[in-house]
Design an enzyme around this catalytic site. Sequence first.
Site, short mmCIF file in Angstrom:
data_model
loop_
_atom_site.label_atom_id
_atom_site.label_comp_id
_atom_site.label_asym_id
_atom_site.label_seq_id
_atom_site.Cartn_x
_atom_site.Cartn_y
_atom_site.Cartn_z
CB SER A 68 -0.97 -0.05 1.19
OG SER A 68 -2.05 0.83 0.99
CG ASP A 198 -4.54 -1.99 0.94
OD1 ASP A 198 -3.71 -2.62 1.62
OD2 ASP A 198 -4.53 -0.74 0.84
#
Length: 307
Positions: A68, A198
């Site tokens: 991320s 994610d």
Amino acid sequence: MKSLASALALSILIVFAAPSAAASPKQEGDPTIGLALGSGGAGGLAHISMLRVFEELDTRPDRIAGTSIGAIIGALYAAGLSADEIHAIFEEFNGSESQVIFRLMRPSAELTLIDLLNIDLANGGLIDPSGFIDFIAGRVEARSFDDLEIPLVVVATDYWSGETVTIDEGDLFSAIKASMAVPGLFKPVVKGDRLLIDGGTSNPLPFDLLQGDYDLVVAVDVSGSRTPTDSTEAEWLDLLFGTFTIMQQSMIAHRLERNGPDIYIKPSSSNVRMLHFNRIEAILEQAEEAADELKQELSRRLAATPQ
């Protein structure tokens, strides 16, 4: 003419003798370093302070694993940007938290009312982050993993299987887009027959991807913390991201108990929400203590490693 030639020669000598911002090339026998940069929204800007430590010690990681925000900053650094240059990029995210959201959608364009309402719920997310991806891509020459100066592995998650997906080849920015696809905020990324979200949902601090291959593994945990308030209620966005943070912290704690990295650093990030990119100076200020800790520990480890 002779004096001009002498002056030119002296200028060339000065240029080549001047210290470079990049770390000196590693010598045979130098310890190898794997650096894991974790997930944590805006709190992950603290990674910049950790990269400064590497520069101050005139060393660099041999491989970076990022999830991320860790993938974003790791990619910029692996592409050749210094910590100060990365800092300057995120300084452009000023203003209020709502303005940050708008810049994530179209950071380099003039915004109209329609632009401000450019939600992407039909595709599984509140915001289409393509503008942000274009923004950071415009700051580096690298386009694929092969273009990077430091090897990088980016972490995403297969939505259907829940498995961690590691990406270290092909298009760099589609990998970053997948790694930062926070459920409910950014739309997932289709890659082949996979729907990627994610990486923090499966591996928020990917030091395990480096263990066994490097003399030292350094992990920077920016999963943050939650500060109690006088109110018994939480705003829906805080509740969504806070729950995501709890999940990440639980996974990290489990992995640390099982087989932790050589150096584990967790910068302070009180009162920092996931989208507080406009608070970069406060975030970096809070990270100073952790950066000092990293500098001391990394210095000690480097000195103790047999050459």
